[in-house]
Scaffold this motif. Structure first.
Motif, PDB file in Angstrom:
ATOM      1  N   GLN A  23     -19.890  15.541 -39.819  1.00 52.79           N
ATOM      2  CA  GLN A  23     -19.266  14.254 -40.124  1.00 52.79           C
ATOM      3  C   GLN A  23     -17.744  14.459 -40.094  1.00 52.79           C
ATOM      4  O   GLN A  23     -17.240  15.414 -40.700  1.00 52.79           O
ATOM      5  CB  GLN A  23     -19.703  13.742 -41.502  1.00 52.79           C
ATOM      6  N   GLY A  26     -16.058  15.334 -43.333  1.00 58.02           N
ATOM      7  CA  GLY A  26     -16.787  16.270 -44.201  1.00 58.02           C
ATOM      8  C   GLY A  26     -16.045  17.575 -44.441  1.00 58.02           C
ATOM      9  O   GLY A  26     -14.998  17.857 -43.850  1.00 58.02           O
ATOM     10  N   TYR A  28     -16.604  21.680 -44.338  1.00 58.70           N
ATOM     11  CA  TYR A  28     -17.490  22.662 -43.713  1.00 58.70           C
ATOM     12  C   TYR A  28     -16.974  24.085 -43.931  1.00 58.70           C
ATOM     13  O   TYR A  28     -15.788  24.301 -44.172  1.00 58.70           O
ATOM     14  CB  TYR A  28     -17.654  22.355 -42.214  1.00 58.70           C
ATOM     15  N   GLY A  49     -11.502  15.729 -42.388  1.00 55.51           N
ATOM     16  CA  GLY A  49     -12.315  16.750 -43.044  1.00 55.51           C
ATOM     17  C   GLY A  49     -11.587  18.074 -43.206  1.00 55.51           C
ATOM     18  O   GLY A  49     -10.413  18.218 -42.829  1.00 55.51           O
ATOM     19  N   ASP A  96     -20.400  20.111 -47.024  1.00 54.38           N
ATOM     20  CA  ASP A  96     -21.382  19.367 -46.230  1.00 54.38           C
ATOM     21  C   ASP A  96     -22.092  20.217 -45.187  1.00 54.38           C
ATOM     22  O   ASP A  96     -23.078  19.764 -44.589  1.00 54.38           O
ATOM     23  CB  ASP A  96     -20.694  18.190 -45.537  1.00 54.38           C
ATOM     24  N   ASN A 230     -23.822  19.797 -50.622  1.00 53.51           N
ATOM     25  CA  ASN A 230     -24.117  18.435 -51.057  1.00 53.51           C
ATOM     26  C   ASN A 230     -25.519  18.043 -50.600  1.00 53.51           C
ATOM     27  O   ASN A 230     -26.030  18.597 -49.621  1.00 53.51           O
ATOM     28  CB  ASN A 230     -23.108  17.453 -50.432  1.00 53.51           C
ATOM     29  N   GLY A 233     -26.563  18.120 -46.969  1.00 55.68           N
ATOM     30  CA  GLY A 233     -25.733  19.120 -46.295  1.00 55.68           C
ATOM     31  C   GLY A 233     -26.588  20.116 -45.534  1.00 55.68           C
ATOM     32  O   GLY A 233     -27.746  20.357 -45.882  1.00 55.68           O
TER      33      GLY A 233
END
Length: 305
Positions: A23, A26, A28, A49, A96, A230, A233
């Motif tokens: 996303q 998000g 990472y 993100g 995520d 999450n 995730g």
């Protein structure tokens, strides 16, 4: 400079990105930054993100210089067994997606002085983190015959582990075993005919796993992934031998590394992740022809429930 070509080509890049289901806003984590090939592709998909990466190898830190002005990027010079602690420290307690490309990078293998490869004569080092104390040389010259047999048999699945361990123990009484060529010279007579390369690859794998405590690190890491992801995730893990893949598979399927899945009072399974891939994904024939390192890779994807 093309990091992917000078360090190593990222294995199953498209499959890893699909597994992460990125996303743009998000957070990472790439716990095996290496040459930055996977990380670069993740960053290309992010807008607001963040990407946090781990690597304990100083050579990887040099590769991270290319991203030092990118506010979305954070380099963490640490072993990924400390995942939870460092994510909290960098104000990313929940993420995520997490990517782990296990094993040794092509750069490490092709750097003779690191001692990872059977192709070069060099000191028996094999440390992922050059600052750590334990080396392959220390393991070979200090451990008992029983310990050497356990290491070779368990981590390398060497069929004549006892014979090899006894040969190492006997040889080191004449002089310490210091180099790759010395170790190969001791064990050459015990290597199966026409399968010498595979035999030495198994021996070197066993020593590398012991030196870097790789299986314990992997277990500690996997246990923490469930805590920091999450809901929804993704966890994407690429392994290169059966010992790693078995741990990953068991954790995803059972929530632990052995035994049966625990169930609650109503018979519902208690496990933090659900498997997205019924069977491990493998590289295409085209990729393995282009990048031999991909040949043994197995990719598993799971989602936080």
């Amino acid at each position: 400079m093309d990091l992917q070509s000078t360090y190593h080509e990222p294995v199953m890049l498209t499959e890893c990105l699909d597994g992460l289901d990125i996303q743009p806003e998000g957070i990472y984590v790439d716990v095996t930054f290496g040459g930055g090939g996977h990380s670069r592709a993740i960053l290309e998909k992010l807008t607001t993100g963040r990407l946090l990466v781990f690597d304990q190898d100083p050579d990887a830190l040099a590769n991270a210089e290319a991203y030092k002005n990118d506010e979305r990027f954070t380099f963490i010079a640490a072993n990924f067994r400390h995942l939870k602690r460092y994510l909290k420290l960098h104000k990313a307690p929940k993420v995520d997606g997490i990517l782990a490309d296990l094993g040794v990078s092509s750069h490490q293998i092709n750097t003779p002085e690191r001692g990872f490869s059977t192709r070069f004569d060099a000191d028996l080092d094999m440390r992922m983190n050059p600052a750590s104390e334990k080396t392959a040389r220390e393991v070979l010259n200090v451990r008992s015959t029983a310990e050497l047999q356990r290491i070779l048999g368990m981590y390398g699945e060497v069929t004549n582990a006892r014979t090899a361990a006894e040969a190492i123990f006997a040889a080191r009484h004449n002089s310490p075993i210091e180099t790759v060529s010395e170790l190969k010279g001791i064990l050459m007579r015990y290597a199966p005919k026409h399968r010498e390369n595979k035999y030495f690859a198994q021996v070197f794998q066993a020593l590398r796993i012991e030196v870097n405590d790789e299986l314990s690190v992997l277990e500690e890491f996997l246990t923490q992934t469930a805590e920091v992801l999450n809901p929804g995730g993704r966890l994407v893990v690429m392994s290169y031998h059966s010992l790693e893949d078995r741990l990953v598979k068991n954790f995803i399927q059972k929530g632990k590394f052995d035994g049966q899945v625990e169930k609650d009072f109503y018979g519902n399974e208690i496990k933090p992740l659900k498997s997205i891939t019924r069977k491990p994904i493998e590289a295409t024939p085209e990729e393995t022809a282009r990048n031999p390192r991909a040949r043994s890779a197995k990719l598993r994807v799971a989602e936080k429930i």
